[in-house]
Design a protein around this motif. Structure first.
Motif, PDB file in Angstrom:
ATOM      1  N   PHE A 384       0.717  -1.510  -0.399  1.00 44.46           N
ATOM      2  CA  PHE A 384       0.405   0.274   0.636  1.00 44.46           C
ATOM      3  C   PHE A 384       0.488   1.070   0.057  1.00 44.46           C
ATOM      4  CE2 PHE A 384      -2.863  -3.492   1.102  1.00 44.46           C
ATOM      5  CZ  PHE A 384      -4.237  -3.057   0.619  1.00 44.46           C
ATOM      6  N   ALA A 385       2.035   1.170   0.498  1.00 46.77           N
ATOM      7  CA  ALA A 385       3.205   2.568   0.706  1.00 46.77           C
ATOM      8  C   ALA A 385       2.776   2.490  -1.516  1.00 46.77           C
ATOM      9  CB  ALA A 385       4.016   1.578   1.064  1.00 46.77           C
ATOM     10  N   HIS A 386       3.679   1.766  -1.950  1.00 40.25           N
ATOM     11  CA  HIS A 386       4.086   1.154  -2.501  1.00 40.25           C
ATOM     12  C   HIS A 386       3.261   1.756  -3.566  1.00 40.25           C
ATOM     13  CE1 HIS A 386       6.602   0.991  -6.556  1.00 40.25           C
ATOM     14  NE2 HIS A 386       5.133   0.324  -7.371  1.00 40.25           N
ATOM     15  N   LYS A 387       2.411   1.441  -4.111  1.00 37.47           N
ATOM     16  CA  LYS A 387       1.131   1.822  -4.687  1.00 37.47           C
ATOM     17  C   LYS A 387      -0.153   2.892  -4.792  1.00 37.47           C
ATOM     18  CE  LYS A 387      -3.041  -0.134  -7.162  1.00 37.47           C
ATOM     19  NZ  LYS A 387      -3.464  -1.668  -7.643  1.00 37.47           N
ATOM     20  N   PHE A 388       0.069   2.839  -3.033  1.00 39.58           N
ATOM     21  CA  PHE A 388      -1.034   4.020  -2.201  1.00 39.58           C
ATOM     22  C   PHE A 388      -0.171   5.575  -1.962  1.00 39.58           C
ATOM     23  CE2 PHE A 388      -3.782   0.602  -3.110  1.00 39.58           C
ATOM     24  CZ  PHE A 388      -4.879   1.162  -4.189  1.00 39.58           C
ATOM     25  N   GLY A 389       1.433   4.886  -1.962  1.00 36.91           N
ATOM     26  CA  GLY A 389       1.823   6.537  -1.009  1.00 36.91           C
ATOM     27  C   GLY A 389       1.051   6.310   0.248  1.00 36.91           C
ATOM     28  N   VAL A 390       0.572   5.743   0.850  1.00 35.61           N
ATOM     29  CA  VAL A 390       0.399   5.536   2.379  1.00 35.61           C
ATOM     30  C   VAL A 390       0.413   4.726   3.273  1.00 35.61           C
ATOM     31  CG1 VAL A 390      -1.888   5.203   3.864  1.00 35.61           C
ATOM     32  CG2 VAL A 390      -1.731   6.015   1.550  1.00 35.61           C
ATOM     33  N   ASP A 391       1.158   5.100   4.502  1.00 35.64           N
ATOM     34  CA  ASP A 391       1.342   3.984   5.455  1.00 35.64           C
ATOM     35  C   ASP A 391      -0.089   3.327   6.212  1.00 35.64           C
ATOM     36  OD1 ASP A 391       2.731   2.911   7.661  1.00 35.64           O
ATOM     37  OD2 ASP A 391       3.420   4.434   8.454  1.00 35.64           O
ATOM     38  N   LEU A 392      -0.301   2.558   6.566  1.00 35.71           N
ATOM     39  CA  LEU A 392      -1.690   1.965   6.765  1.00 35.71           C
ATOM     40  C   LEU A 392      -1.737   2.411   8.851  1.00 35.71           C
ATOM     41  CD1 LEU A 392      -2.247  -1.200   5.211  1.00 35.71           C
ATOM     42  CD2 LEU A 392      -2.955   0.847   4.795  1.00 35.71           C
ATOM     43  N   ARG A 393      -0.587   2.303   9.386  1.00 24.16           N
ATOM     44  CA  ARG A 393      -0.111   2.047  10.884  1.00 24.16           C
ATOM     45  C   ARG A 393      -0.524   3.735  10.215  1.00 24.16           C
ATOM     46  NH1 ARG A 393       4.510  -1.182  13.110  1.00 24.16           N
ATOM     47  NH2 ARG A 393       5.838   0.260  11.133  1.00 24.16           N
ATOM     48  N   THR A 394      -0.099   4.606   9.959  1.00 24.94           N
ATOM     49  CA  THR A 394      -0.927   6.329   9.944  1.00 24.94           C
ATOM     50  C   THR A 394      -2.351   5.987   9.772  1.00 24.94           C
ATOM     51  OG1 THR A 394       1.809   6.425   9.681  1.00 24.94           O
ATOM     52  CG2 THR A 394       0.132   8.551   9.748  1.00 24.94           C
ATOM     53  N   ARG A 395      -2.288   5.908   8.935  1.00 22.76           N
ATOM     54  CA  ARG A 395      -3.389   6.817   8.024  1.00 22.76           C
ATOM     55  C   ARG A 395      -5.188   6.000   9.044  1.00 22.76           C
ATOM     56  NH1 ARG A 395      -7.784   7.429   7.404  1.00 22.76           N
ATOM     57  NH2 ARG A 395      -9.588   7.601   5.108  1.00 22.76           N
ATOM     58  N   PHE A 396      -4.631   4.635   9.521  1.00 23.80           N
ATOM     59  CA  PHE A 396      -6.236   3.989   9.876  1.00 23.80           C
ATOM     60  C   PHE A 396      -5.199   3.893  11.565  1.00 23.80           C
ATOM     61  CE2 PHE A 396      -6.101   3.217   5.292  1.00 23.80           C
ATOM     62  CZ  PHE A 396      -7.853   3.361   5.043  1.00 23.80           C
ATOM     63  N   ALA A 397      -4.915   4.321  11.493  1.00 26.26           N
ATOM     64  CA  ALA A 397      -4.178   4.376  13.388  1.00 26.26           C
ATOM     65  C   ALA A 397      -5.448   3.518  14.498  1.00 26.26           C
ATOM     66  CB  ALA A 397      -3.348   5.033  13.598  1.00 26.26           C
ATOM     67  N   GLU A 398      -6.443   4.420  14.849  1.00 24.86           N
ATOM     68  CA  GLU A 398      -7.639   4.266  14.943  1.00 24.86           C
ATOM     69  C   GLU A 398      -8.008   3.371  15.072  1.00 24.86           C
ATOM     70  OE1 GLU A 398     -11.451   6.344  17.074  1.00 24.86           O
ATOM     71  OE2 GLU A 398     -10.432   7.461  15.434  1.00 24.86           O
ATOM     72  N   THR A 399      -7.967   2.805  14.310  1.00 27.46           N
ATOM     73  CA  THR A 399      -9.248   1.368  13.295  1.00 27.46           C
ATOM     74  C   THR A 399      -8.288   0.423  14.176  1.00 27.46           C
ATOM     75  OG1 THR A 399     -10.908   2.937  11.978  1.00 27.46           O
ATOM     76  CG2 THR A 399     -10.208   0.174  12.172  1.00 27.46           C
ATOM     77  N   LEU A 400      -6.797   0.582  13.783  1.00 27.33           N
ATOM     78  CA  LEU A 400      -6.405  -0.846  13.595  1.00 27.33           C
ATOM     79  C   LEU A 400      -6.109  -1.057  15.483  1.00 27.33           C
ATOM     80  CD1 LEU A 400      -2.769   0.083  11.125  1.00 27.33           C
ATOM     81  CD2 LEU A 400      -5.449  -1.939  11.369  1.00 27.33           C
ATOM     82  N   LYS A 401      -5.651  -0.072  15.900  1.00 34.18           N
ATOM     83  CA  LYS A 401      -5.757   0.010  17.355  1.00 34.18           C
ATOM     84  C   LYS A 401      -6.977  -0.752  18.269  1.00 34.18           C
ATOM     85  CE  LYS A 401      -5.077   2.252  21.659  1.00 34.18           C
ATOM     86  NZ  LYS A 401      -4.368   4.027  22.044  1.00 34.18           N
ATOM     87  N   GLU A 402      -8.023  -0.241  17.607  1.00 32.07           N
ATOM     88  CA  GLU A 402      -9.578  -1.063  17.871  1.00 32.07           C
ATOM     89  C   GLU A 402      -9.291  -2.265  17.960  1.00 32.07           C
ATOM     90  OE1 GLU A 402     -12.061  -1.178  20.252  1.00 32.07           O
ATOM     91  OE2 GLU A 402     -11.222   0.635  20.466  1.00 32.07           O
ATOM     92  N   LEU A 403      -8.730  -3.082  16.233  1.00 36.10           N
ATOM     93  CA  LEU A 403      -8.873  -4.511  16.289  1.00 36.10           C
ATOM     94  C   LEU A 403      -7.901  -4.983  16.755  1.00 36.10           C
ATOM     95  CD1 LEU A 403      -9.160  -3.961  12.274  1.00 36.10           C
ATOM     96  CD2 LEU A 403     -10.741  -4.718  14.053  1.00 36.10           C
ATOM     97  N   ARG A 404      -6.509  -4.195  16.904  1.00 32.14           N
ATOM     98  CA  ARG A 404      -5.335  -4.928  18.607  1.00 32.14           C
ATOM     99  C   ARG A 404      -6.410  -4.919  19.495  1.00 32.14           C
ATOM    100  NH1 ARG A 404      -1.966  -2.063  15.594  1.00 32.14           N
ATOM    101  NH2 ARG A 404      -1.797  -0.373  16.940  1.00 32.14           N
TER     102      ARG A 404
END
Length: 444
Positions: A384-404
């Motif tokens: 996703f970083a290569h294709k969209f230029g986005v770090d998932l851990r930053t862009r979706f930090a809150e959602t990923l934290k909740e899932l963890r």
């Protein structure tokens, strides 16, 4: 808001109610509009993006009988003349597309015949159709040709024809092995027809045979489900797909719920359906299978693949032919006319039969691939970083934290991975990545 939804599920909001559960695309279909059709027409006139695979989906909407849980566009009342008229329309539709710039000299990498019941077609109809398709866009570079079948429509001659036209993956819509469950849920085939069809298919020599099952059908029990799983393993198909029963609004089950004033569907709870899928996965793993998505177990991951799924979920172009079919071309979503006569009338009138469309934003395209790939159980941050230029851990930090925090997500280096509990409810969890305007809207 994400916390509330996840906690509600954990507190037992488990009854099956009407609505779409399975997430197949993003943004939701309810946001696609006729006003955006010009955007779809415009993308057909553009050259394809470099290295973008092309796939073809053809909807065969004919069935012997409509299942009580079916929500697809199907017809049980069409004669041979009407079927011929439909096939001619689909060929004409494909002829128009084959001349458009978006094809760009590409040949299909995958072809998928879905339904309805593709195996409802006669051998003559099937040969006529596929000969015309290959003349327009040859299949010689196709990695996979999938064909959905209803066991009661198959015999050795028809299966030989299906194999000879180039089908590599036969998908048998078994759903369950118990006769009473099949009848109660309106399936056209009986239990005895399954063995006969499967044995014929094995004798013909398909490279991959898949069996579809549904967890949570009306009337199912622990004992009946366990027997169905045991029977599936006994047959040793190359792959098994298992879906959790849902009750979309255009099913006969929902119509009966409305008549009776019932909000709760007469099927298993979500907790029970997850329990049954978990049981099936566990038994399949003991038999040597590998779970490769929230729905799929395969005997040999090195040789058994789902090319159409993997390529489509990574942004491939999909050309959908036939009534109500969905396409994804040049980043634009569109769907055909969803009724038989309007679909054919558009084509005979010299127009493409596109009914509604949507052009996702860059962020929506990112979310689409993210939620679809999560259904495999894992996503790669580097992709996703290569294709969209986005770090998932930053862009979706809150959602990923909740899932963890809720115990569904784990991180392994560059991979974000759902554990088994997360995988079993992935179609619920991916809603947490939806943009706010899409989260509580009707999906279809």
């Amino acid at each position: 808001m994400a916390t509330t939804r996840l906690n509600l599920e954990m507190l037992g909001a488990q009854e099956t109610k009407a609505g779409n559960y399975f997430v197949s695309n993003y943004p939701p279909y309810s946001f696609w509009t006729p006003a955006s059709v010009p955007e779809a027409l415009a993308t057909l006139e553009r050259e394809p993006l470099p290295d973008t695979p092309l796939g073809i989906y053809l909807h065969i909407p004919f069935c012997r009988k409509r299942c009580h849980f079916c929500y697809f566009r199907v017809y049980t009342d069409k004669n041979a003349g009407e079927i011929k008229r439909y096939l001619d329309a689909a060929i004409a539709e494909m002829t128009t597309y084959a001349s458009k710039p978006f094809i760009g000299g590409r040949k299909p990498r995958f072809v998928y015949f879905g339904g309805g019941t593709p195996s409802y077609l006669s051998t003559t109809q099937l040969t006529y159709l596929t000969d015309a398709m290959k003349a327009l866009l040859p299949w010689d570079e196709a990695e996979e040709v999938t064909f959905e079948c209803e066991p009661g429509t198959l015999n050795e001659h028809k299966l030989t024809t299906i194999r000879n036209v180039g089908v590599t993956r036969l998908s048998l819509g078994v759903e369950h092995f118990d006769e009473s469950i099949l009848k109660l849920n309106g399936r056209a085939h009986g239990a005895k027809e399954i063995d006969r069809a499967y044995n014929f298919a094995r004798s013909v020599g398909f490279p991959q045979i898949n069996i579809d099952l549904i967890a949570g059908m009306m009337g199912d029990t622990d004992a009946l489900w366990q027997a169905t799983v045991a029977k599936a393993i006994e047959l040793l198909p190359d792959s098994v797909t298992i879906y959790q029963m849902e009750i979309p609004y255009n099913t006969t089950i929902f119509a009966e719920m409305q008549e009776g004033g019932n909000e709760i569907a007469p099927v298993a709870t979500w907790a029970k359906k997850r329990e049954w899928v978990q049981y099936a996965f566990g038994q399949l793993e003991q038999a040597g299978y590998t779970v490769t998505s929230g729905y799929t177990a395969v005997r040999d991951p090195a040789t058994t693949r789902f090319c159409y799924r993997d390529q489509l979920w990574a942004g491939a172009d999909l050309l959908g032919l036939g009534v109500a079919s969905f396409s994804h071309v040049g980043g634009v979503h569109f769907q055909n006319q969803h009724n038989f006569d309007p679909y054919i009338d558009k084509i005979t009138g010299g127009e493409l039969p596109i009914y509604r469309a949507l052009t996702p934003t860059a962020e929506q395209s990112l979310i689409r691939e993210l939620i679809l790939q999560f259904k495999l159980g894992h996503v790669n941050r580097g992709y996703f970083a290569h294709k969209f230029g986005v770090d998932l851990r930053t862009r979706f930090a809150e959602t990923l934290k909740e899932l963890r925090t809720e115990g569904y997500l784990e991180e392994h280096g560059d991979e974000l991975r759902l554990n088994r509990e997360g995988l079993l409810r992935v179609d619920r969890l991916v809603h947490e990545f939806f943009l706010p305007e899409h989260r509580d809207a009707r999906y279809a």
